[in-house]
Design an enzyme around this catalytic site. Sequence first.
Site, PDB file in Angstrom:
ATOM      1  N   LYS A 107       3.178   0.827   3.331  1.00 29.25           N
ATOM      2  CA  LYS A 107       2.928  -0.207   4.037  1.00 29.25           C
ATOM      3  C   LYS A 107       2.994  -1.449   3.361  1.00 29.25           C
ATOM      4  CE  LYS A 107      -0.647   1.872   6.886  1.00 29.25           C
ATOM      5  NZ  LYS A 107      -2.051   2.240   6.779  1.00 29.25           N
ATOM      6  N   ARG A 167     -12.045  13.596   9.515  1.00 30.06           N
ATOM      7  CA  ARG A 167     -12.754  14.248   8.392  1.00 30.06           C
ATOM      8  C   ARG A 167     -14.357  14.459   8.868  1.00 30.06           C
ATOM      9  NH1 ARG A 167     -11.362   9.093   4.631  1.00 30.06           N
ATOM     10  NH2 ARG A 167      -9.700   8.837   5.708  1.00 30.06           N
ATOM     11  N   ASN A 177       0.893  -1.106   0.080  1.00 33.34           N
ATOM     12  CA  ASN A 177       0.045  -0.083  -0.015  1.00 33.34           C
ATOM     13  C   ASN A 177       0.892   1.274  -0.077  1.00 33.34           C
ATOM     14  OD1 ASN A 177      -1.829   2.106   0.507  1.00 33.34           O
ATOM     15  ND2 ASN A 177      -2.612   1.027   2.442  1.00 33.34           N
ATOM     16  N   ASN A 182     -13.637  -3.029  18.170  1.00 32.85           N
ATOM     17  CA  ASN A 182     -12.942  -2.909  19.676  1.00 32.85           C
ATOM     18  C   ASN A 182     -13.907  -2.079  20.661  1.00 32.85           C
ATOM     19  OD1 ASN A 182     -10.474  -4.418  19.385  1.00 32.85           O
ATOM     20  ND2 ASN A 182      -9.949  -2.602  18.009  1.00 32.85           N
ATOM     21  N   LEU A 217     -15.712   0.884  10.695  1.00 29.67           N
ATOM     22  CA  LEU A 217     -15.527   1.986  11.732  1.00 29.67           C
ATOM     23  C   LEU A 217     -14.116   2.266  12.117  1.00 29.67           C
ATOM     24  CD1 LEU A 217     -18.561   1.937  13.795  1.00 29.67           C
ATOM     25  CD2 LEU A 217     -18.344   3.251  11.536  1.00 29.67           C
ATOM     26  N   GLY A 218     -13.287   2.918  11.206  1.00 30.58           N
ATOM     27  CA  GLY A 218     -11.763   2.786  11.735  1.00 30.58           C
ATOM     28  C   GLY A 218     -11.493   4.432  11.967  1.00 30.58           C
ATOM     29  N   GLU A 260      -7.854  -6.436   4.904  1.00 27.74           N
ATOM     30  CA  GLU A 260      -7.832  -5.976   3.400  1.00 27.74           C
ATOM     31  C   GLU A 260      -6.429  -6.480   2.995  1.00 27.74           C
ATOM     32  OE1 GLU A 260      -8.680  -1.804   5.395  1.00 27.74           O
ATOM     33  OE2 GLU A 260      -9.016  -1.485   3.150  1.00 27.74           O
ATOM     34  N   ARG A 311      -2.571  -2.068  -3.459  1.00 30.41           N
ATOM     35  CA  ARG A 311      -3.925  -1.373  -3.300  1.00 30.41           C
ATOM     36  C   ARG A 311      -4.049  -0.190  -3.814  1.00 30.41           C
ATOM     37  NH1 ARG A 311      -5.439   2.519   1.257  1.00 30.41           N
ATOM     38  NH2 ARG A 311      -7.620   2.865   1.164  1.00 30.41           N
ATOM     39  N   HIS A 330     -13.073   1.937   0.583  1.00 27.51           N
ATOM     40  CA  HIS A 330     -13.215   0.580   1.586  1.00 27.51           C
ATOM     41  C   HIS A 330     -13.971  -0.309   1.088  1.00 27.51           C
ATOM     42  CE1 HIS A 330     -13.071   3.727   5.319  1.00 27.51           C
ATOM     43  NE2 HIS A 330     -11.615   3.418   4.919  1.00 27.51           N
TER      44      HIS A 330
HETATM   45  P1  ADP Z   1      -7.438   2.933   9.700  1.00 27.24           P
HETATM   46  O1  ADP Z   1      -8.621   3.673   9.300  1.00 27.24           O
HETATM   47  O2  ADP Z   1      -6.272   3.883   9.978  1.00 27.24           O
HETATM   48  O3  ADP Z   1      -7.081   1.670   9.292  1.00 27.24           O
HETATM   49  P2  ADP Z   1      -8.081   1.568  12.058  1.00 27.24           P
HETATM   50  O4  ADP Z   1      -9.322   0.821  11.510  1.00 27.24           O
HETATM   51  O5  ADP Z   1      -6.854   0.479  12.402  1.00 27.24           O
HETATM   52  O6  ADP Z   1      -7.854   2.734  11.406  1.00 27.24           O
HETATM   53  O7  ADP Z   1      -8.786   2.222  13.249  1.00 27.24           O
HETATM   54  C1  ADP Z   1      -8.030   2.996  14.150  1.00 27.24           C
HETATM   55  C2  ADP Z   1      -9.085   3.411  15.228  1.00 27.24           C
HETATM   56  O8  ADP Z   1      -9.635   2.531  15.880  1.00 27.24           O
HETATM   57  C3  ADP Z   1      -8.265   4.226  16.408  1.00 27.24           C
HETATM   58  O9  ADP Z   1      -8.022   5.727  15.898  1.00 27.24           O
HETATM   59  C4  ADP Z   1      -9.248   4.291  17.451  1.00 27.24           C
HETATM   60  O10 ADP Z   1     -10.113   5.157  17.368  1.00 27.24           O
HETATM   61  C5  ADP Z   1      -9.867   3.028  17.124  1.00 27.24           C
HETATM   62  N1  ADP Z   1      -9.451   1.771  18.098  1.00 27.24           N
HETATM   63  C6  ADP Z   1      -8.281   1.143  18.192  1.00 27.24           C
HETATM   64  N2  ADP Z   1      -8.366   0.113  19.233  1.00 27.24           N
HETATM   65  C7  ADP Z   1      -9.627   0.386  20.078  1.00 27.24           C
HETATM   66  C8  ADP Z   1      -9.876  -0.008  21.144  1.00 27.24           C
HETATM   67  N3  ADP Z   1      -9.137  -0.978  21.863  1.00 27.24           N
HETATM   68  N4  ADP Z   1     -10.818   0.716  21.515  1.00 27.24           N
HETATM   69  C9  ADP Z   1     -11.531   1.653  21.109  1.00 27.24           C
HETATM   70  N5  ADP Z   1     -11.123   2.156  19.727  1.00 27.24           N
HETATM   71  C10 ADP Z   1     -10.171   1.440  19.246  1.00 27.24           C
END
Ligand code: ADP
Length: 408
Positions: free
Chosen positions: A15, A239, A8, A332, A207-208, A382, A89, A178
């Site tokens: 990455k 965002r 990526n 999480n 939801l990341g 992914e 990617r 995504h």
């Molecule tokens: P990206 O979009 O960068 O790939 P990810 O899917 O890895 O992101 O998500 C990152 C986000 O996930 C972090 O910014 C955080 O808000 C959330 N996160 C990660 N671990 C936890 C956790 N244990 N509890 C709550 N939120 C978490």
Amino acid sequence: MSTVLVINSGSSSIKYQLVDPTSGEAVASGIVERIGDDEGSIKHTYAGRTTTQHDPVADHGAGLRAVLALFASVGPDLAQAHMVAVGHRVVQGGSVFDGPVVVDDDVVAQIDALSPLAPLHNPAHVIGLRVARELFPDVPHVVVFDTAFFRTLPEAAYTYAIDAAVAREHGVRRYGFHGTSHQYVSARAAEVLGRRPQDVNQIVLHLGNGASASAVRGGVAVETSMGLTPLEGLVMGTRSGDVDPAVLIHLQRNAGMSVDDVDDLLNRRSGLKGLSGENDFRALHELIATGDADAALALEVYLHRLRKYIGAYYAVLGRVDAVVFTAGVGENDATVRARALESLETLGIAIDDDRNAVRSHEARVISPDWATTTVMVVPTNEELAIARQAVALVGDEVDDDPAELGHA
Ligand code: ADP
């Protein structure tokens, strides 16, 4: 064992992950950061050990060569890894690509030509592709597009209600992003349910740091929250997601902001960070626990938007068999999951508190048995999805004559 190297390539980072597409194992992984900066870094993880280097990385070519040197010195030995493809990617495939393709010069030129639609991403992908093809000339390279899964959106869902001629001329429509994650997670969800994908309607919530929702009917994407760019839709880490488009006009007319200022505002200084100063949910919850009102509001705004989309996609689908949470927050954060679906029992949607509290890396059901809609947590992957798509595309060719593969 055979492997795929998944890459990526971003504007200042690369990455990578060496994946065994059969077992799903990430054999090795790493990240090159701050390419072109005075201080660069490379982290390479293999066999549970992370090696970190802090040296300037002049460009993407130097970065990938340093990664190859790490593979040689720390392992695993790529010569023994039976690498059958390099999977790349690519964020924006426009209206051109509706699935993965084997890379040739034309494909690279088309990805480059789509750069106006993804100015931060596609030029970086093109550099990564060029460098990787030079370094791995004997292995087929495959690109997997973030937009491809959403090429099935109905016209009514992807069309913006603006002057049709302007939209056509400039490629202004909703593409969705995504997609690799939504595709992988929705397929896994059907598998976990023990049903055929064509029999399952689902709402997938990725939801990341970036966040997007999709409505998937019988394995086919029919709606998604991201649009022309990954800015539309849900509230994200930095965002804004949806705003009245006139906010941009207003700020440029009245606040002395330039196009770049507005871009920076909406992409990097908005979302949870803009509202509370924090974009990580763990830190946000800590702030809320101290009584921080801005953080509390940020969470409410995030949840309100998410619930609006869930309701909208319920109406789009008519029947929802599954609501699926994925990515860092979705996998999480039990609080976000519970609050997002609270008080929806009349729709057959509910969460079982004990099941929701379980922490696990496995796909799991978190709704009570009586619920007519199954709520699930399905970890996304992914890199594995890209590796599997690459193998599916080049698998037959690999057995024939690897030397010719780059020109398929
Ligand atoms: P990206 O979009 O960068 O790939 P990810 O899917 O890895 O992101 O998500 C990152 C986000 O996930 C972090 O910014 C955080 O808000 C959330 N996160 C990660 N671990 C936890 C956790 N244990 N509890 C709550 N939120 C978490």
